[in-house]
Design a protein around this motif. Sequence first.
Motif, PDB file in Angstrom:
ATOM      1  N   ASN A  63       0.823  -1.215   0.000  1.00  9.77           N
ATOM      2  CA  ASN A  63       0.000   0.000   0.000  1.00  9.77           C
ATOM      3  C   ASN A  63       0.855   1.262   0.000  1.00  9.77           C
ATOM      4  N   LYS A  64       1.718   1.371  -0.998  1.00 10.03           N
ATOM      5  CA  LYS A  64       2.552   2.562  -1.132  1.00 10.03           C
ATOM      6  C   LYS A  64       2.547   3.015  -2.589  1.00 10.03           C
ATOM      7  N   ILE A  65       2.843   4.284  -2.782  1.00 10.28           N
ATOM      8  CA  ILE A  65       3.028   4.821  -4.129  1.00 10.28           C
ATOM      9  C   ILE A  65       4.373   5.526  -4.182  1.00 10.28           C
ATOM     10  N   GLY A  66       4.958   5.546  -5.354  1.00  7.40           N
ATOM     11  CA  GLY A  66       6.232   6.235  -5.549  1.00  7.40           C
ATOM     12  C   GLY A  66       6.059   7.402  -6.498  1.00  7.40           C
ATOM     13  N   LEU A  67       6.701   8.513  -6.173  1.00  5.57           N
ATOM     14  CA  LEU A  67       6.654   9.664  -7.064  1.00  5.57           C
ATOM     15  C   LEU A  67       7.943  10.458  -6.950  1.00  5.57           C
ATOM     16  N   PHE A  68       8.218  11.201  -8.002  1.00  7.89           N
ATOM     17  CA  PHE A  68       9.379  12.080  -8.028  1.00  7.89           C
ATOM     18  C   PHE A  68       8.939  13.470  -7.584  1.00  7.89           C
ATOM     19  N   VAL A  69       9.582  13.949  -6.531  1.00  7.35           N
ATOM     20  CA  VAL A  69       9.344  15.295  -6.035  1.00  7.35           C
ATOM     21  C   VAL A  69      10.617  16.081  -6.295  1.00  7.35           C
ATOM     22  N   GLY A  70      10.577  16.927  -7.314  1.00  8.54           N
ATOM     23  CA  GLY A  70      11.813  17.577  -7.756  1.00  8.54           C
ATOM     24  C   GLY A  70      12.745  16.514  -8.301  1.00  8.54           C
ATOM     25  N   GLU A  71      13.934  16.424  -7.739  1.00  8.34           N
ATOM     26  CA  GLU A  71      14.895  15.417  -8.179  1.00  8.34           C
ATOM     27  C   GLU A  71      14.910  14.203  -7.251  1.00  8.34           C
ATOM     28  N   GLU A  74      10.378   9.663  -3.732  1.00 13.84           N
ATOM     29  CA  GLU A  74       9.796   9.479  -2.407  1.00 13.84           C
ATOM     30  C   GLU A  74       8.636   8.506  -2.479  1.00 13.84           C
ATOM     31  N   THR A  75       8.374   7.854  -1.348  1.00 12.37           N
ATOM     32  CA  THR A  75       7.245   6.931  -1.261  1.00 12.37           C
ATOM     33  C   THR A  75       6.286   7.398  -0.170  1.00 12.37           C
ATOM     34  N   TYR A  76       4.996   7.112  -0.396  1.00 13.26           N
ATOM     35  CA  TYR A  76       3.952   7.506   0.547  1.00 13.26           C
ATOM     36  C   TYR A  76       2.999   6.340   0.736  1.00 13.26           C
ATOM     37  N   SER A  77       2.653   6.089   2.003  1.00 15.58           N
ATOM     38  CA  SER A  77       1.715   5.012   2.324  1.00 15.58           C
ATOM     39  C   SER A  77       0.282   5.510   2.196  1.00 15.58           C
ATOM     40  N   TYR A  78      -0.632   4.571   1.970  1.00 13.83           N
ATOM     41  CA  TYR A  78      -2.049   4.894   1.946  1.00 13.83           C
ATOM     42  C   TYR A  78      -2.802   3.742   2.582  1.00 13.83           C
ATOM     43  N   ASP A  79      -4.073   3.976   2.931  1.00 13.26           N
ATOM     44  CA  ASP A  79      -4.896   2.908   3.494  1.00 13.26           C
ATOM     45  C   ASP A  79      -6.284   2.973   2.894  1.00 13.26           C
ATOM     46  N   GLU A  80      -7.214   2.204   3.472  1.00 13.31           N
ATOM     47  CA  GLU A  80      -8.555   2.125   2.891  1.00 13.31           C
ATOM     48  C   GLU A  80      -9.323   3.433   3.000  1.00 13.31           C
ATOM     49  N   ASN A  81      -8.866   4.350   3.851  1.00 15.38           N
ATOM     50  CA  ASN A  81      -9.549   5.634   4.001  1.00 15.38           C
ATOM     51  C   ASN A  81      -9.003   6.717   3.078  1.00 15.38           C
TER      52      ASN A  81
END
Length: 912
Positions: free
Chosen positions: A338-346, A349-356
């Motif tokens: 339950n994580k997503i990866g994205l580029f922030v500038g250079e 980073e990864t961010y967790s998420y849940d059912e909410n």
Amino acid sequence: MTFKYNHPSHSKKVVSAVLAGMMALSVGGGAMAAGETETGSSQNAAVNSTAAPAGLFSDINTGYWAEKHVYKLAYQGILLGNNGLFRPGDAVTQQEAVTMAIRFMNMESQVNTTTAAALPTNMEVGNYFKPYVALALQLGLVDKTEEAAVDVSKASWGQKPATREWITKLLIRSLNKDAEAKAQNNQSTSFADNASISDSAKGYINLAVSLDLAKGLENNKFNPTGSVTRAQLATFFSRGESLTDTKYPNTATGYVTGLKDGQITLVVDGKAVNYAVNSSTPYFTKDSETRASASDVKLYTKVLIVGSAGSASYVEVVDAKPQVESVEGTFARSLSGNKIGLFVGENYETYSYDENTAFIDQNGKAIKLSDITADSTIEVQRETFSADKKTVLVQVKSGIVNKSDSGVISEVAASSKTIKLVNAAGAAEQYTYNDNLIIRYQNRILSAADLKAGSSVKYTVKDNVLQTIELAQGVEQSVRGTLVEIGGNQSTVMFKRDGGSLEAKLLIEKPEVIISGIQEASLNDLITDTNNGDKVELTLNSDDQVTRIQVIGRQMEPLNGATVVSYNSKTKLLTVLDANKKPYVFTLDDKTKMDYNASKPTLAGLESLLNDGRKLDLTYVGTRALTVKVIYKYEGTISSIDTSNRKISLLSGSQTITVPYTTAPAVEMYNKSNGGLSDLKIGDNVTITLGSNQDVVQKIALKTAAQFEIVGVETNGRVRVKSDLLSSQFYFDQAVLTSESGQTITTSQLIAGQLINVTFEGITPKAVQVVKRTLAEVTAVDGTSVTLKQFNGSAEKMSVSGPVKVLKAGSTLTSLTNLTVGDRVEMTKDTDNSTRFRVLTVMSKQFWSYDGVGNQILVKRETTTDTNYRFALGSNVFVHQGDNTLSVQSLRDNDNIVLYLLNNVVFEISKQ
């Protein structure tokens, strides 16, 4: 219980508003007293006291100024009623005040109701109140020794109205500040009636003042023996809750994480709690006394709820700022766990998420994580009120959109060819359009210029570009053409559309008619003719009816300086000669506009003047006279004054007019009585009024302009003004009034404190323009521009062209370089259109007190003979310390302050 010093927004603003409101107001439920009711009816409280019912109190209506505090305290169980009554304006008794203090401290569980309370013999109270008073004695809220000396010959101790100094003691002790107050008992207060204050109360009053709890009344008096209403006392306890660590069993403060129909989800101490709400649930916000609505509760804001059994009885928004942080980046991919990866500038980073966690597209519609494609720009929002910082929202910010939807237009920007809408789901959208956009209403094809904000539409989008828009209802349109005929009953208009054929439209009952130079124009002022009718722009409503007719061009011809040969009142034929003796014959009718020296010209009045030799100015179409003006005055600039031959010449338009006089005419001018020809000079703009035979000058009115500050506007239309501290008063019934932006306004729209430029014809105001007034600090300056930082923090570099006036230290200077960085200035336009900067006077003082009734501050006198210690405050006085904005109530005795004044009125206070 502790006093929270680490929350200045509460400890200063809330408490000063509470006790300042309570101490600074007179007895009774007036102006801004506040409301609460204790319990019991005097002696029989124990029998009659009941918890507040769901409908609260019959003597508190919705909209009552203290309704907010009554709701909260009643549902918390702090406030009880008596037979459904609140009695807000009654003077609070000592036994009621003590009982409220015990409940406010949440110590009611320590009240011993099982055994009879033993009280001092002089402290007689109602049976219901005895255990509360006993506990108050035990806690030190009431001093047994002090109360032993109280005179109870006229009323029992419990029924005795609580005085202002007695209440001050109770409040300070409720905040556990008794020792600190007693340490100041040997110090006099700063109030003028200090001698009337009991020595045992002075320390409490001094502490209350230093904590911004108490302020004086008019003339800097405290009125120690004055009574306090039940409403005033209750509001203190209601607002005072934020100053203590006391917890109430049915009160929770947390952050909103869910909003559904009929339910609010609150995270309290890390746990989610659901509260049911309905249409009768009262909503309030921290900074307002009036009711709010359910829509004022937003996700992730801080909210206080009073309720039990999962049902909210009272909802208050404590902090309306959503507690979230946002990160924007480029979506890379979804990850396991339950994580997503994205580029922030250079950075990756990864961010967790849940059912909410909510996933939505750029239009606010719900999507799946799998719908987000790589390289999409996304925004991740995380809450900031927990250590976990959970991801609450992932929104796609950009991507390819192909859709059909319905919504409401919020803005049309023709310059950038973009349209903003609110879609059916309530989300804001913005799309571009091109020349291929098709806009329809029923069987009509419209243009983008016909789209208006607020229109309901259906629309289609392809590749992010609007393709079609269909209006659910018609919108206003504009068409241009030549007026041909107004129907006999004024219900229709016929016109020839530009480049088209004849058309007829229905008129609404009272269409707006706009003709330059004619105030309050009507349909009768319009010129209709197949070939020479008015060129007009017609505004059509959604029902295709004409709501507005604006004349944009007229083909009428002028004939100035004509001489009457004859007039036939039966045929209405007027024969005149022009300046070259060429004859003309015109027909007058009921649409002819007349002008002669009368406030309400009539055709009969005009006919009596149309004798042989009378001079006229006319306008006409064909043989029809549109306007007839009997020349009774000339306007222009003086080109010569020949006192030897008794003649005055002036340039009016492109012609020079010379008028003789027999005796020296009266010269009327603003601000000078008994003016004469010697007061006039070449180039002056004047109006010359002629005698009844149009042959000699009767009066000369000099046109001048002056700037004033409005002092007040009276209901009869009289406006009181001042200029350089000199007062005047005017009626503007003959003047055209315009706002800062040039819009026409009425006298009732003028406001005290505004600057106005008034144009006079003699002594009669003919035009009034509201002047834009900017108060700011000079942060940079050169020969052609100045950068100003306004009180709201915004800074703007302004180019200044044309004449400049800098009024500084009693001198009028003419260069921007006379301004200094740090100067506080008032920037306006003067009557001659020059830019004027008035530099505010600077004074360094020590603060003494604030007079809320007179809206003044008092500063410490520098000597015993110093009389300049009281200063009026401007309506929006800016009080600050550095970049932190303060309230004037937050200033304390002996604070070092810098005052910035204009005409002895303070517009800025800088605390050092």
